[in-house]
Design a protein around this motif. Structure first.
Motif, mmCIF file in Angstrom:
data_model
loop_
_atom_site.group_PDB
_atom_site.id
_atom_site.type_symbol
_atom_site.label_atom_id
_atom_site.label_comp_id
_atom_site.label_asym_id
_atom_site.label_seq_id
_atom_site.Cartn_x
_atom_site.Cartn_y
_atom_site.Cartn_z
ATOM 1 N N CYS A 1 0.862 -1.185 0.000
ATOM 2 C CA CYS A 1 0.000 0.000 0.000
ATOM 3 C C CYS A 1 0.898 1.234 0.000
ATOM 4 O O CYS A 1 1.592 1.504 0.979
ATOM 5 C CB CYS A 1 -0.898 -0.014 1.226
ATOM 6 N N VAL A 2 0.901 1.962 -1.121
ATOM 7 C CA VAL A 2 1.737 3.160 -1.262
ATOM 8 C C VAL A 2 0.907 4.378 -0.918
ATOM 9 O O VAL A 2 -0.213 4.537 -1.399
ATOM 10 C CB VAL A 2 2.285 3.281 -2.703
ATOM 11 N N GLU A 3 1.468 5.229 -0.066
ATOM 12 C CA GLU A 3 0.820 6.495 0.303
ATOM 13 C C GLU A 3 1.875 7.578 0.328
ATOM 14 O O GLU A 3 2.739 7.590 1.210
ATOM 15 C CB GLU A 3 0.154 6.371 1.666
ATOM 16 N N GLY A 4 1.820 8.487 -0.650
ATOM 17 C CA GLY A 4 2.785 9.583 -0.693
ATOM 18 C C GLY A 4 4.207 9.072 -0.881
ATOM 19 O O GLY A 4 4.497 8.352 -1.828
ATOM 20 N N VAL A 5 5.088 9.420 0.053
ATOM 21 C CA VAL A 5 6.493 9.010 -0.022
ATOM 22 C C VAL A 5 6.770 7.880 0.968
ATOM 23 O O VAL A 5 7.808 7.827 1.612
ATOM 24 C CB VAL A 5 7.454 10.197 0.206
ATOM 25 N N GLY A 6 5.812 6.968 1.046
ATOM 26 C CA GLY A 6 5.969 5.820 1.930
ATOM 27 C C GLY A 6 5.091 4.680 1.470
ATOM 28 O O GLY A 6 4.229 4.840 0.605
ATOM 29 N N ALA A 7 5.335 3.515 2.039
ATOM 30 C CA ALA A 7 4.535 2.341 1.708
ATOM 31 C C ALA A 7 4.543 1.397 2.891
ATOM 32 O O ALA A 7 5.469 1.401 3.707
ATOM 33 C CB ALA A 7 5.092 1.638 0.478
ATOM 34 N N THR A 8 3.486 0.606 2.979
ATOM 35 C CA THR A 8 3.396 -0.454 3.974
ATOM 36 C C THR A 8 3.266 -1.765 3.217
ATOM 37 O O THR A 8 2.464 -1.875 2.286
ATOM 38 C CB THR A 8 2.163 -0.252 4.882
#
Length: 99
Positions: A34-41
């Motif tokens: 799950c990518v959100e902005g400049v990060g991912a989980t």
């Protein structure tokens, strides 16, 4: 590829954010990303990998200019054995080279 991967570390990587995002889901294999902005989980079994990245100034060698980024890795709830296996696959997938 490293011999050992701690639960939290940072890396200086070559390439642009667009290139990183194109390879990210493939590098995570069957794990949900799950990518959100400049990060991912990344869901790894019952644990998680939290990724964060930011662009760095390009590396210049003579007339050559290479884009680069810093990427932070933070594993939570992932066993050492699973973390090592995940990162070996991740690194092999992300590896770029010519020849």
């Amino acid at each position: 590829m490293q011999a050992d991967y701690p639960a939290s570390f940072e890396r200086d990587t070559a390439g642009t954010e667009a290139e990183w995002l194109l390879r990210l889901s493939g590098a995570c294999g069957a794990c949900a990303v799950c990518v959100e902005g400049v990060g991912a989980t990344v869901a790894i079994g019952t644990g998680r990998l939290f990724l964060s990245w930011s662009e760095l100034p390009p590396r210049r060698i003579a007339l050559m200019c290479m884009p680069r980024m810093t990427v932070g890795f933070r594993f939570e709830g992932v066993t050492d054995e699973v973390r090592q296996a995940f990162m070996r696959y991740f690194d092999l997938y992300m590896q770029r080279g010519g020849g």
